[in-house]
Structures are given as C-alpha cells and as structure tokens.
Write a protein that holds these residues in place. Structure first.
Motif, PDB file in Angstrom:
ATOM      1  N   VAL A 174      -9.643  -1.144  -4.874  1.00  0.00           N
ATOM      2  CA  VAL A 174      -9.231  -2.476  -4.428  1.00  0.00           C
ATOM      3  C   VAL A 174     -10.052  -2.782  -3.180  1.00  0.00           C
ATOM      4  CG1 VAL A 174      -7.361  -3.930  -3.581  1.00  0.00           C
ATOM      5  CG2 VAL A 174      -6.919  -2.240  -5.380  1.00  0.00           C
ATOM      6  N   ASN A 232      -5.935   7.779  -7.805  1.00  0.00           N
ATOM      7  CA  ASN A 232      -5.259   6.557  -7.383  1.00  0.00           C
ATOM      8  C   ASN A 232      -6.328   5.630  -6.819  1.00  0.00           C
ATOM      9  OD1 ASN A 232      -3.214   4.731  -6.901  1.00  0.00           O
ATOM     10  ND2 ASN A 232      -2.433   5.777  -5.068  1.00  0.00           N
ATOM     11  N   ALA A 233      -6.063   4.346  -6.845  1.00  0.00           N
ATOM     12  CA  ALA A 233      -7.071   3.397  -6.390  1.00  0.00           C
ATOM     13  C   ALA A 233      -7.426   3.625  -4.922  1.00  0.00           C
ATOM     14  CB  ALA A 233      -6.585   1.963  -6.591  1.00  0.00           C
ATOM     15  N   PHE A 250       2.338   1.790  -3.392  1.00  0.00           N
ATOM     16  CA  PHE A 250       1.336   2.241  -4.361  1.00  0.00           C
ATOM     17  C   PHE A 250       0.846   3.656  -4.075  1.00  0.00           C
ATOM     18  CE2 PHE A 250      -0.008  -2.456  -4.871  1.00  0.00           C
ATOM     19  CZ  PHE A 250       0.925  -2.645  -5.888  1.00  0.00           C
ATOM     20  N   ILE A 301      -0.924   4.577  -1.482  1.00  0.00           N
ATOM     21  CA  ILE A 301      -2.242   4.528  -0.828  1.00  0.00           C
ATOM     22  C   ILE A 301      -2.082   4.975   0.623  1.00  0.00           C
ATOM     23  CG2 ILE A 301      -4.081   2.982  -0.034  1.00  0.00           C
ATOM     24  CD1 ILE A 301      -3.626   1.373  -2.611  1.00  0.00           C
ATOM     25  N   LEU A 308       0.833  -1.204   0.000  1.00  0.00           N
ATOM     26  CA  LEU A 308       0.000   0.000   0.000  1.00  0.00           C
ATOM     27  C   LEU A 308       0.865   1.249   0.000  1.00  0.00           C
ATOM     28  CD1 LEU A 308      -2.938  -0.858   2.455  1.00  0.00           C
ATOM     29  CD2 LEU A 308      -2.714  -1.335   0.017  1.00  0.00           C
ATOM     30  N   MET A 343      -6.273  -0.189 -11.843  1.00  0.00           N
ATOM     31  CA  MET A 343      -5.721   1.055 -12.380  1.00  0.00           C
ATOM     32  C   MET A 343      -5.583   1.049 -13.902  1.00  0.00           C
ATOM     33  SD  MET A 343      -5.202   3.293  -9.986  1.00  0.00           S
ATOM     34  CE  MET A 343      -3.986   4.413 -10.678  1.00  0.00           C
ATOM     35  N   CYS A 355     -10.590   1.746 -15.996  1.00  0.00           N
ATOM     36  CA  CYS A 355     -10.422   1.437 -14.577  1.00  0.00           C
ATOM     37  C   CYS A 355     -11.711   0.861 -13.989  1.00  0.00           C
ATOM     38  CB  CYS A 355     -10.024   2.693 -13.811  1.00  0.00           C
ATOM     39  SG  CYS A 355      -8.439   3.389 -14.305  1.00  0.00           S
ATOM     40  N   TYR A 362      -4.601  -4.308  -7.637  1.00  0.00           N
ATOM     41  CA  TYR A 362      -4.282  -2.901  -7.828  1.00  0.00           C
ATOM     42  C   TYR A 362      -3.951  -2.598  -9.285  1.00  0.00           C
ATOM     43  CZ  TYR A 362      -1.851   1.581  -7.564  1.00  0.00           C
ATOM     44  OH  TYR A 362      -1.463   2.872  -7.780  1.00  0.00           O
ATOM     45  N   TYR A 363      -3.066  -3.396  -9.873  1.00  0.00           N
ATOM     46  CA  TYR A 363      -2.687  -3.145 -11.271  1.00  0.00           C
ATOM     47  C   TYR A 363      -3.903  -3.241 -12.193  1.00  0.00           C
ATOM     48  CZ  TYR A 363       2.015  -4.102  -9.445  1.00  0.00           C
ATOM     49  OH  TYR A 363       3.178  -4.088  -8.711  1.00  0.00           O
ATOM     50  N   PHE A 398      -8.606   2.045  -1.444  1.00  0.00           N
ATOM     51  CA  PHE A 398      -8.472   0.729  -0.812  1.00  0.00           C
ATOM     52  C   PHE A 398      -9.565   0.591   0.239  1.00  0.00           C
ATOM     53  CE2 PHE A 398      -6.837  -2.653   1.805  1.00  0.00           C
ATOM     54  CZ  PHE A 398      -6.157  -3.480   0.907  1.00  0.00           C
TER      55      PHE A 398
END
Length: 533
Positions: free
Chosen positions: A96, A66-67, A18, A20, A15, A150, A154, A146-147, A69
């Motif tokens: 995610v 950004n994702a 990334f 996050i 995290l 993104m 998305c 995650y990949y 979580f």
C-alpha cells in the motif's frame, strides 16, 4: 453512534487492525502532517532514496506475508520509486503506497511539489490508484487499497493524500475480513488428475506462486505421488521445490528453443504458479506445436488469458494442489532421473565465480535466506547453491536492477531471527547502495556479498548472444565497495585471492550486524542463451 476522529487517527487505527507494524518512507514537506507525533507502536523505517524504500517494503512484505505500507514524497518521490514499483508488480508483492500531495485549496494553481493527475502516475503497475475526492474518504481508500493489494494475484496499490487531509475529521473505519483463497473448478481438476494418471512421462514446471502461497510442502507431496519430474519456470523469483530432491530436474531457460528441448521428452507438462512461459529471446517454441499436452494452474486470470496452448485452471495454490493430490491416483511409473550436481569447482586466481558461489553455499548457516541479484551468475548459482525450498530464496521477477539489496534489508527486518544473505553484482549494487545505511543503523543480521567483475556481466553475455561488438558502457572500473560500505556504517572487507575467501565469509556470516564482502572475480561471463543464428 459513529465516532468522528481525524483522518490520520482513522488511518493508524486501520494499520493496527491490519497487523501493519512498520511504515517505510523517505519524508518530505507534503508528508509532515502524517509524520508528526508519530505513534510509538508503529516503526517508521527510513530509507535514503525512494527506490530503496519500495525495495525494503517489498522484501518485508514477502517475508511477513502482509502488505508493506509505504509513504513517499509527492510526484518526485513516486518518480524515484517507480522502477521498484514495477518490480513489486511483477513480484506480485502486496504494497500500500501512499504519497503526499499539495493542499487542496492551491491545487488549481499548480503549486510547487504538486502532482498532476497523481493517481495516473504509477499506472499500469499498480492494481488500484486513487486520490480521494474528499479528505474524509482517505481512510476508506486506504482500506480498499489494502484489500486489493492482498487479493491474489497480489500487488502494489497507490493512494495520493493532500497535505491538509490528515487533520480533517473522518469516521472510523472498521477492518473487515476478506477471504483470499479461490477453489478450483472440480471438473477441471478431475480432468487434470485423469491426464496425470494416463501420462507415461509427466513433468511439473513450478513457479514462484507456490512459495508465495506457502504451498511448497503440497507441491512435494504431489510430485512424489505422481512420480513426475520437476522443473523450475524461467526467471522464478522464489524457490518452490527443494533443489536437492531426487525428482528435481533443473531450471528452464527463458528461450523458446531451449525450453522446448528440455521438455521434449514429456507427454504432459503441468505449469503451476507461473506463466506458460516467460521468454527473453526469440525463437520457435516447439512446445506449443501440439505433441505435448499442457495444463496450467494459476491464481492470475491475466496469465491464464495469454497462455497460447492447453488448459488453464484459475485458482489459488493451496486448494488447487490439495484437490489435485486427492483426485490423482497413485502410480507405479518409474521415477524420473533428477539432475546430477556438478563436482565442487577448484580454487584459482583470479577467483572463478563458481568457486565463490560454492564456497558461499557451504558457508551459509542453516536456515539462512538468500536474496539474489547477479543475473550473469545465476546459472552458476543454480548449479552450486541448491536451495532448500520454502522461504529460502528471493529475487526480482522484473529484470530491473536495484531491487534485491534493499529487499534483503526488508527481509532481515521481517525475519530478524535468521541470517539474510544478499548476493549482488557490482553493477546491481550501485542502483540502491544506500539501503546499506538502513541495515547498519538497525544492526540487522545481513551479509552482502558483492560479486565484482568490474562490469555489467549480463550485458557482456548478451553481446555474445546477439553477436554485437564494441558496445560502450559495459565496464565499471574503480568502484571501492569496502569504502562505500564502511562510509554507510557496515563492517566490510575485500577478497582478491581464493585462499582468503573461506575465512572472510565465515567472519562476515557470523558478524553481529551488517557486513559486506566484496569479492574480485574473474571477468569471464557465461553465455546465458544459445547464440543467435
């Protein structure tokens, strides 16, 4: 030598790698090992119900690009969340989503709080879903989630994690760089550029994909170079073109007949960052009869596959628009006439919704963001609250209520330096009202304006379109949003007269923290589409 750490340590290291910085959740017993000894450098954002949790993460992900979580509570929590998971999927928001699961050793016994076939539960509205076969596979599954989330287009992903996995040993996973831009086919872009050069009356239809990709400035350059009219795609969840620009033509309705009529004068229509087209009612779509040449630029291969007519170019927005600007020659064609904004509506009592919307547009501070979920008042909002363009407007693409109030909390968390304004109907507000508690606890710069017409206005309008009568369940009398908001910790006021409105909005928009303004409006609703023949 590969270092061995716990699944939980490996996950938190991922995290951090990334970028996050927040985890959104509502805790349950199957999540306690993940939540124990929480690290100080990652902010746990508590929501009081899982639909609100997903909505907040969605807004935050859109604001930060950004994702988001998310940590949910087993099958019950995922079930509560699914409406807004569907909206996140339609919004193409990277999330995610993790959920607790019972211990592996007792799963064969169908224990309390277990999730049967957990990875299937959120499908088909996640891009990837898994319950890893082994505890040591959890960090790699979260990295893959995650990949995948993104990668354009998305969307949400899902990982189910048994309660006893977090303390098991695992190998550290190194975060990787995965590119996200997809260049267009050069010959296809050249063909579109040639079509634009040959066109007498071209039009662009812009969708949310442009703003999601931070490509609004490129879109403006392309429109100005080609001197084409610019329309907004039906139900666009973002603002992808400045609505005061002289080439801005207006908003397309999700009706085949109305879309066809609006675009009838153009010999070339180029749809960018949107489907071709999103319809909400039946009718003949003359736009597909062959008189108009159609092109589409989309980062979504599925959207390209269902387009009924014309050519589709699959690419991400920035490289596609940049290439089109490069290859399209300048033109001397006459500039199209843009839309003419209506005169300011007059004050009256009961308060007309149009007067409220115009007053709110005037009162909002520079740089403020609008998050909307008032479907029956959207046409009036589009007339009286023109958006400035990039990162100025958000709504739900799914049609499902309960997204925008928690999403506004997430956007305020992601952009704390500006004022976020949530414009929500009374019916919509009640779906995820508990999100106000999170905003109040964090003293977020958020103002929620509740348009109270004591009912489901969109359904009242559709009753007129469908020519049906005596439909039950459309009226919502007796809800006191001021008491609810105050009970959840917000500053709140009710406005019943037009003379009170400007002062109430000014106070709420300058309030240090979260404020709610309930505005009692005329219950009359517009007809959203042409009446059924």
């Amino acid at each position: 030598m590969v270092s061995t750490i716990t699944v939980k340590q490996a996950t938190f290291d991922l995290l951090r790698a990334f970028g996050i910085k927040k985890v959104f959740g509502n805790p349950g017993s199957t999540e306690l090992p993940f939540l124990s000894d929480w690290p100080g450098d990652i902010d746990y954002v508590l929501g009081l119900q899982e639909a609100s949790v997903i909505g907040m993460a969605d807004g935050y992900a859109q604001a930060t690009r950004n994702a988001g979580f998310v940590n949910l509570h087993s099958a019950a929590g995922v079930g509560h969340a699914l409406g807004n998971v569907f909206t996140a999927f339609r919004n193409q928001t990277p999330l995610v989503i993790t959920a607790g699961q019972q211990a592996r050793s007792i799963l064969p016994l169908q224990p309390f709080l277990f999730a049967e076939r957990a990875s299937e539960f959120p499908r088909p509205y996640v891009k990837f879903a898994v319950e890893p076969a082994r505890a040591e596979d959890v960090p790699a599954a979260i990295a893959r989630a995650y990949y995948t989330a993104m990668q354009p287009p998305c969307g949400p992903t899902f990982v189910s994690v048994p309660i006893d996995d977090w303390t098991k040993p695992a190998q550290a996973i190194e975060a990787r760089s995965v590119t996200r831009e997809l260049s267009p086919d050069r010959d296809a872009i050249r063909g579109l550029a040639d079509a634009l050069a040959a066109s007498q009356h071209p039009a662009f239809v812009v969708g949310p994909g442009i703003d999601r990709a931070q490509a609004v400035e490129l879109m403006v350059r392309l429109a100005e170079k080609t001197r084409a009219a610019v329309w907004v795609s039906p139900f666009s969840a973002r603002c992808s073109f400045p609505e005061r620009h002289p080439q801005f033509a207006g908003f397309l309705h999700a009706s085949p007949g109305q879309i066809s009529e609006a675009l009838r004068a153009y010999d070339l229509v180029v749809v960018i960052g949107a489907p071709v087209f999103t319809f909400h009612v039946e009718g003949h779509a003359a736009i597909f009869d062959g008189a108009t040449t159609l092109f589409q630029i989309t980062d979504d291969p599925e959207a390209a596959s269902v387009t009924p007519s014309g050519a589709s170019i699959v690419a991400t927005m920035k490289p596609a628009l940049a290439a089109l600007i490069e290859l399209t020659p300048a033109t001397k064609r006459t500039l199209p006439k843009g839309r003419v904004l209506p005169a300011a509506p007059q004050a009256a009592d009961p308060i007309p919704a149009e007067f409220l919307l115009h007053s709110l547009g005037v009162a909002m501070p520079d740089g403020a963001v609008l998050v909307e979920e008032a479907p029956s008042h959207r046409p009036a909002m589009q007339k009286f609250m023109p958006m400035r363009g990039a990162d100025s407007f958000y709504t739900m693409a799914s049609g499902g209520l309960g997204h925008s109030l928690p999403a506004s909390v997430g956007i305020a968390l992601g952009r704390p330096d500006i004022r976020t304004v949530c414009l929500v109907g009374d019916g919509s507000a009640m779906y995820s009202i508990q999100a106000l508690w999170t905003a109040a606890q964090r003293n977020l710069p958020l103002t929620v304006v509740v348009i109270n017409n004591e009912g489901y206005g969109a359904m009242r309008s559709f009753s007129q379109v469908m020519q049906v009568r005596d439909v039950p369940g459309l009226n919502l009398p007796g809800i006191d949003f001021v008491k609810i908001a105050e009970g959840l910790g917000c500053d709140a006021t009710r406005v019943t007269r037009s003379s009170e409105l400007a002062g109430a909005l000014k106070r709420a928009l300058s309030h240090d923290g979260t404020s709610v303004v309930e505005v009692m409006v005329d219950s009359t609703v517009p007809v959203l589409y042409e009446r059924k023949a």
